[in-house]
Design a protein around this motif. Sequence first.
Motif, short mmCIF file in Angstrom:
data_model
loop_
_atom_site.label_atom_id
_atom_site.label_comp_id
_atom_site.label_asym_id
_atom_site.label_seq_id
_atom_site.Cartn_x
_atom_site.Cartn_y
_atom_site.Cartn_z
N LEU A 903 0.84 -1.20 0.00
CA LEU A 903 0.00 0.00 0.00
C LEU A 903 0.87 1.24 0.00
N MET A 904 1.96 1.25 0.81
CA MET A 904 2.82 2.43 0.88
C MET A 904 3.53 2.64 -0.44
N GLU A 905 3.86 1.55 -1.09
CA GLU A 905 4.55 1.64 -2.38
C GLU A 905 3.67 2.32 -3.41
N VAL A 906 2.45 1.92 -3.41
CA VAL A 906 1.49 2.52 -4.35
C VAL A 906 1.26 3.97 -4.01
N LEU A 907 1.13 4.23 -2.69
CA LEU A 907 0.86 5.62 -2.27
C LEU A 907 2.01 6.54 -2.65
N ASP A 908 3.24 6.04 -2.58
CA ASP A 908 4.38 6.87 -2.94
C ASP A 908 4.36 7.21 -4.42
N LYS A 909 3.93 6.26 -5.27
CA LYS A 909 3.97 6.47 -6.70
C LYS A 909 2.75 7.25 -7.20
N LYS A 910 1.66 7.02 -6.51
CA LYS A 910 0.40 7.61 -7.00
C LYS A 910 -0.14 8.61 -5.99
N LYS A 911 0.36 9.77 -5.98
CA LYS A 911 -0.13 10.81 -5.08
C LYS A 911 -1.14 11.73 -5.75
N ASP A 912 -1.46 11.39 -6.98
CA ASP A 912 -2.41 12.26 -7.67
C ASP A 912 -3.70 11.50 -7.92
N SER A 913 -4.57 12.16 -8.57
CA SER A 913 -5.89 11.61 -8.79
C SER A 913 -5.95 10.58 -9.90
#
Length: 927
Positions: A903-913
């Motif tokens: 989840l953190m990995e995805v959150l780091d890469k995808k901070k936009d909409s």
Amino acid sequence: MDGIDFRFMDFKEIVENLIITANSPTIPEVIDRLFKDIENINRESMAEIEDAQIEEMAVNLWNWAVTRRVSSFMSEEQTAKLCHVACKLACMCEVSVASEEAIQRQILMNMRTGKAWVDVGNTLIADEFFQVAMAGLEQLYVKLMQRSYSEDHLIMQKTAVEKDLFQVLSYQAESAVAQGDFQRASTCALRCKDMLMRLPKMTGYLHVLCYNFGVETHKRNKYEESSFWLSQSYDIGKMDTNSVGPEMLAKVLRLLATAYLDWNDREYYDKALSAIILANKEHLNPAGLFLKMSILLKGKTANEELLEAVMEILHFDMSLDFCLNIVRLLMDHERESVGFYFLKTICEHFKSSENIGKALLFYIEMLLQRKEELLAKEKIEEIIMGHQTGSKLAAESVDWLHNILWKKAARSFEVKNYADALQWYYYSLKFYGFDQIDLDLAKLQRNMASCYLHLKQLDKAKEAMMEAERQDPTNVFTQFYMFKIAILESNSDRALQAITNLESLLTTEEPEDNDLLPNRGSHTMLLNLAAQFALENGQAIAAAKALEYLAQHSQDPQQVLTALKCLFRLVLPQVYQVPDSENKKKEMGRLLTCLNTALLKLGQAFDGESSTLDSRANEAHWFRKIAWNLAVQSDKDPVTMREFFMLSYKLSQFCPSDQVILIAQKTCLLMAAAVDLEQGRKAVTTVEQTKLLSRVLEQTQKCKDIWNLLKQTGDFSQDPCETLLLLYEFEVKSKMKDPSLDSFLESVWELPHLESKTFETIALLALETPAYYPSIALKALKKALLLHKKNEPIDVLKYSKCMHILINLSVPDGTSSVELCPMEEVWGYFEDVLSLISHTEGYPEIEILWLMTKSWNIGILMFNRSKYVSAEKWCGLALRFLHHLGSLKGNYETQMNVLYSELMEVLDKKKDSLFNEECYQSKVYEQ
């Protein structure tokens, strides 16, 4: 006259208008007015009217009054008043110059007016008119002597005057007797008697008048005066045997003899005897013979002389009934020897008569009255033999014989000589036919059965009752004795059937007479006797049924209460031992009915006196305890339990309101409310639920009032009553969607002494159907948590359960819209739990796991809604709960860390909409 107001007329006008009136409702008033005014009128006041006019007015008024009296239009008193007025008017004219005709008219009017007053009972006024009439006669006599008449004409005129004088004297005598003036009355009567030689036609009149005076004075117990008048009546009657017959003379002499006896039977015995002997010579009459016997008996006449007198009666061919009356008279005066001899002679004399049976039965009755039972039995057996061999008694004689025999049997029964009673009943039985239904025979068989029962001859009693039942099965006494026999045979089923039949009959008919059962006017007497008999013979089941019926039908409240207490003592031990079944339920229903009856009678049985009020309180205590115990016994049947508790409460209202009673009342109402509330939860229809819940509300209000009184009597801080009432009321109001619910809760939130458990219960109730108040539940749970935190140490188990409900209510499982949830507030709940877990041991591991899962799922929910920061925050919170897991940590730690890393990995890469959410939508964690 109806259209004329006589109140404004003068006297003359009133008279003139009256005598032309045929009928009018005002006539009584007019008469009273004339009668009142005449006392104030004299010749001077009517000076303008000539004598002739006054005389004419008087005559017209007199004739009008006499005419109306003949037609029964006016009462005797009204007629007397009008004659009074007319006579007074006539007497106003100048008498000294009046014609003989006018004087004679005035004499007649005064004489008849006086008689009218005598007839209505006003003798004092009557005497005034008689005196005026006497004065008029004297004046008329003087005028006659002054005129020149032929000798024959003068004799005729003098005879007419003397006849009027005789009439006035007789009227004066009548008035004097009415006033009790014997001297004046006798003087007048004797003057009349002296005149009879010249007025022989008045003999019959004076004879009857003296007889009437004798009767009147005898009624007043003036025997001396009565004997005088009757003697005069007889003497006068003997003067003219053509107009006075021997029957009347005998009648006078019989009353004279009675007067002598009543006056003084010792001193005037000879006169009484002479009078009655003379009366019987004048005219033989049964009354004279009977009176002669009465006089002889009062005179202590020797038996030989009495015997001669009674034997003489047979020669006069008197009737059988008369002869029997003479026998009874002899017996009443204790002249048995003469009486029985005469009775024996009568039976022989009338042996050919069709009424001989009457003499024989009378003989038997006299023998029994004199305790001559052996002779009586001989006579009875002779009659039975004759009756069976063709010499039958008449129907009325048979009835009389039955009456004699039954009365004798009843007397023997009363003194407990049952064998003797049976013998008399046996005699009676021989006169009955067995080929037809006879209710009297059934009654006889019942009476005989009663004797057999007392003699312990059960088989014979049963045989008699079988015949009685055949003859009269629907009679209450038949069923009563069938019940007694069944009891003695220990046949419970037959006894129950008989008492049921008896109760059914008592509700539809009046019990008939039975000589063996005195004071039988009450329907309930037989039920009372049946219950006593069953108890005496150890038949509890039958006794209980009889007591139950007695309580249903008795009109005596105290008798009902006594019967019910006895019934409960019999039934309760058995009911307590019966296992739960339909039979026990039926018995409980029966006892419930009995207690309701007791409640009803307690309101009727006592007045306001202190002793009776104390008695009622004692009775009520007894029954309320029974109701309480039965309620406890009905724990498997809540509805019945509720009824018993409510009965216990109602019964306790007749007791003094001390602490014990108040506690009992409070408990009864609480238990009843709890049952109604539970039934309301299960109700199928809205109407039924509303009815039950409304009843709960009524009970809680009553209980509140009792609770407020109870708190004044001691310390009840540990009693949960107030909390229970609060919860009951809240549940009812919430389920009924009561508009006053919010105002009710405002006071609840401010209560300082409520426990966390109470708030938790409120929360749960707020979420039950048909109510659904999540906001109330949240508020209540928050209150509960605050109270949990204040406890030292905190009860982590209770705290964890409360927090679980609060969080789940705030963020329900499966919630798809976080906008509806107060997430910041919910975050605070999680933080509070973490803080508690960090500083306290014992927090349930399963609850920690649930909190971990709940926070992770919230994080994923935020992630799916593109709330990445919140998602990271809530998922991180889940890892913090993972840290506090104990034995379960190993099962979840690897999986959670991997998921969190991804989840953190995805959150780091995808901070936009534009972040692709679809790959993580399936990562919601399930426990």
